[in-house]
Design an enzyme around this catalytic site. Structure first.
Site, PDB file in Angstrom:
ATOM      1  N   LYS A  77       0.807  -1.225   0.000  1.00 40.84           N
ATOM      2  CA  LYS A  77       0.000   0.000   0.000  1.00 40.84           C
ATOM      3  C   LYS A  77       0.840   1.274   0.000  1.00 40.84           C
ATOM      4  O   LYS A  77       0.285   2.362   0.109  1.00 40.84           O
ATOM      5  CB  LYS A  77      -0.874   0.035   1.258  1.00 40.84           C
ATOM      6  N   ASP A  78       2.156   1.168  -0.037  1.00 45.56           N
ATOM      7  CA  ASP A  78       2.951   2.357   0.262  1.00 45.56           C
ATOM      8  C   ASP A  78       3.861   2.803  -0.871  1.00 45.56           C
ATOM      9  O   ASP A  78       5.067   2.923  -0.705  1.00 45.56           O
ATOM     10  CB  ASP A  78       3.767   2.103   1.531  1.00 45.56           C
ATOM     11  N   ASP A 119       5.275  -6.410  -9.906  1.00 42.29           N
ATOM     12  CA  ASP A 119       5.295  -5.310 -10.872  1.00 42.29           C
ATOM     13  C   ASP A 119       5.129  -3.937 -10.214  1.00 42.29           C
ATOM     14  O   ASP A 119       5.754  -2.968 -10.656  1.00 42.29           O
ATOM     15  CB  ASP A 119       4.312  -5.542 -12.033  1.00 42.29           C
ATOM     16  N   ASP A 143       2.340 -15.276  -8.598  1.00 46.25           N
ATOM     17  CA  ASP A 143       1.552 -15.228  -9.841  1.00 46.25           C
ATOM     18  C   ASP A 143       2.378 -15.543 -11.085  1.00 46.25           C
ATOM     19  O   ASP A 143       1.814 -15.877 -12.124  1.00 46.25           O
ATOM     20  CB  ASP A 143       0.923 -13.843 -10.030  1.00 46.25           C
ATOM     21  N   ARG A 178     -19.455 -35.510  -6.582  1.00 50.69           N
ATOM     22  CA  ARG A 178     -19.679 -34.071  -6.742  1.00 50.69           C
ATOM     23  C   ARG A 178     -18.752 -33.441  -7.768  1.00 50.69           C
ATOM     24  O   ARG A 178     -17.742 -34.015  -8.141  1.00 50.69           O
ATOM     25  CB  ARG A 178     -19.354 -33.349  -5.414  1.00 50.69           C
TER      26      ARG A 178
HETATM   27  O1  F6P Z   1       0.086 -10.936  -6.303  1.00 48.87           O
HETATM   28  C1  F6P Z   1      -0.015 -11.925  -5.334  1.00 48.87           C
HETATM   29  C2  F6P Z   1      -1.449 -12.079  -4.883  1.00 48.87           C
HETATM   30  O2  F6P Z   1      -1.508 -13.120  -3.926  1.00 48.87           O
HETATM   31  C3  F6P Z   1      -2.459 -12.323  -6.006  1.00 48.87           C
HETATM   32  O3  F6P Z   1      -2.447 -13.638  -6.491  1.00 48.87           O
HETATM   33  C4  F6P Z   1      -3.745 -11.914  -5.337  1.00 48.87           C
HETATM   34  O4  F6P Z   1      -4.702 -11.511  -6.279  1.00 48.87           O
HETATM   35  C5  F6P Z   1      -3.322 -10.755  -4.458  1.00 48.87           C
HETATM   36  O5  F6P Z   1      -1.907 -10.878  -4.276  1.00 48.87           O
HETATM   37  C6  F6P Z   1      -3.990 -10.703  -3.106  1.00 48.87           C
HETATM   38  O6  F6P Z   1      -3.584  -9.541  -2.466  1.00 48.87           O
HETATM   39  P1  F6P Z   1      -3.783  -9.271  -0.900  1.00 48.87           P
HETATM   40  O7  F6P Z   1      -2.718 -10.046  -0.165  1.00 48.87           O
HETATM   41  O8  F6P Z   1      -3.621  -7.796  -0.770  1.00 48.87           O
HETATM   42  O9  F6P Z   1      -5.149  -9.758  -0.540  1.00 48.87           O
END
Ligand code: F6P
Length: 364
Positions: A77-78, A119, A143, A178
């Site tokens: 977030k920073d 990224d 990812d 299922r």
């Molecule tokens: O980029 C890594 C990741 O785990 C993604 O696969 C996922 O969409 C996202 O981060 C989840 O982010 P947070 O930890 O902020 O919920």
């Protein structure tokens, strides 16, 4: 061989993943061998502004090879170029706090920085590099969606964890006749769902790169029933979506540079599939489980190679680059080529072709 740099900073940014500590270990141990001091910056880019930094001694690189998470803490977030702050009335303001960073680093003697991240962090790393700071990036993310490298560390571990979960769900699905839909992280790329889906013997794999047709997913399930298969496992990437439809957003995080958090496609699909096919269907979201715990041997090796490669680039004075794995060899790419892009699964990837050859449906 020591370069001119005598003191480096290291930070881990973005979502955590297995192998971060293995990279920190490699950097610290290599630096110790070469008489370079390492300073750990706490909680990702937040630590650059907070001046929250402390020296990492030789002991800090010990006993962390197998440890998940990051001993330095992380934050997604920073972004110091776009820091989001709330005033007393709750109103959100954006500030560029990047100007303070060179001063904060100089104060503790940091001459170059190793930034581990995805990224978002590589975009910040590139901007810091353009400000004249000596930066090396290290590609991290479960990812595997970063440009410039064939693989990021953390991905292999997440694939293994997801595969084990799918293995376990097969027996539950079989016992109860299922359909079980397993939702796996990965943001806008399907690498995690594809690799764990194939390794876990998924019958239907849905990824963002191949928008699916709900009718075809239902038909694939019913066709399996007709062939006498008691159960079906659907592996769905969190970013998968039907043709002409949208990705399912779980939440919007206004404090994060990447505001959208995906999640929930498996539930929607389960309701739809059960209603249309009449087959009892359950959904499971693996979520952050795939990001936790001990890295695999592959990730420990990759993390070690990346950490040492980062130190090699520092000793050669090759800054503004991200270390990379290309064609099974250590390499590096300019940071400017990495941030703000997503490396997706090519539609003709050999894993997709192999999966189709063995009868896996992509719902298309
Ligand atoms: O980029 C890594 C990741 O785990 C993604 O696969 C996922 O969409 C996202 O981060 C989840 O982010 P947070 O930890 O902020 O919920």
């Amino acid at each position: 061989m020591p370069g001119k740099v005598k003191c480096i900073g290291i930070l881990t940014g973005g979502g955590d993943c297995p192998g971060l500590n293995a990279v920190i270990r490699a950097v610290v141990k290599d630096a110790v061998q070469n008489g370079i001091q390492v300073i750990g910056i706490r909680d990702g880019c937040r630590g650059l502004g907070d001046k929250h930094m402390a020296a990492l001694g030789p002991g800090d690189g010990s006993n962390i090879l197998t440890l998940g998470g990051t001993i330095l803490g992380s934050s997604n977030k920073d972004n110091p170029f776009h820091l989001i702050e709330k005033d007393k009335s709750g109103k959100i303001h954006y500030h560029d706090r990047s100007r303070d960073i060179p001063k904060n680093l100089r104060r503790v003697g940091i001459e170059a920085m190793v930034i581990l991240g995805g990224d978002g962090s590589m975009t910040v790393a590139n901007k810091l590099s353009h400000m004249g700071l000596k930066i090396i990036g290290v590609p991290k993310t479960i990812d595997n969606d970063l440009m410039g490298t064939d693989q990021t560390f953390g991905h292999d571990t997440a694939v293994s964890i997801a595969t084990e979960a799918i293995d376990r769900l097969h027996t539950v699905a079989d016992s109860h006749h299922r359909v079980i839909i397993v939702e796996i992280m990965g943001r806008y790329a399907g690498w995690l769902a594809l690799r764990s889906g194939i390794a876990g013997g998924g019958d239907i794999i849905l990824i963002p790169e191949i928008p699916y047709d709900e009718k075809k997913v239902g038909e694939a399930v019913l066709e399996r029933r007709r062939k006498g298969k008691k159960s079906s496992i659907v592996v769905v990437a969190e970013g998968a979506h039907p043709k002409g439809g949208k990705m399912v957003v779980d939440r919007i995080n206004p404090f994060s540079a990447e505001r959208i958090r995906l999640g929930g496609i498996s539930r929607q699909l389960a309701h739809h599939l059960e209603a249309k096919s009449g087959v009892e269907t359950r959904s499971v979201i693996l979520g952050h489980v795939v990001r936790g715990g001990t890295p695999t041997a592959f990730d420990r090796n990759l993390a070690t190679l990346f950490g040492v490669q980062a130190m090699n680039l520092i000793s050669k004075g090759q800054f503004g680059r991200m270390v990379a794995l290309r064609n099974n060899r250590m390499s590096s790419v300019p940071l400017v080529q990495v941030g703000g892009k997503t490396r997706k699964v090519p539609a003709n990837h050999e894993l997709i072709r192999a999966a189709k050859s063995i009868g896996v449906s992509f719902g298309a």
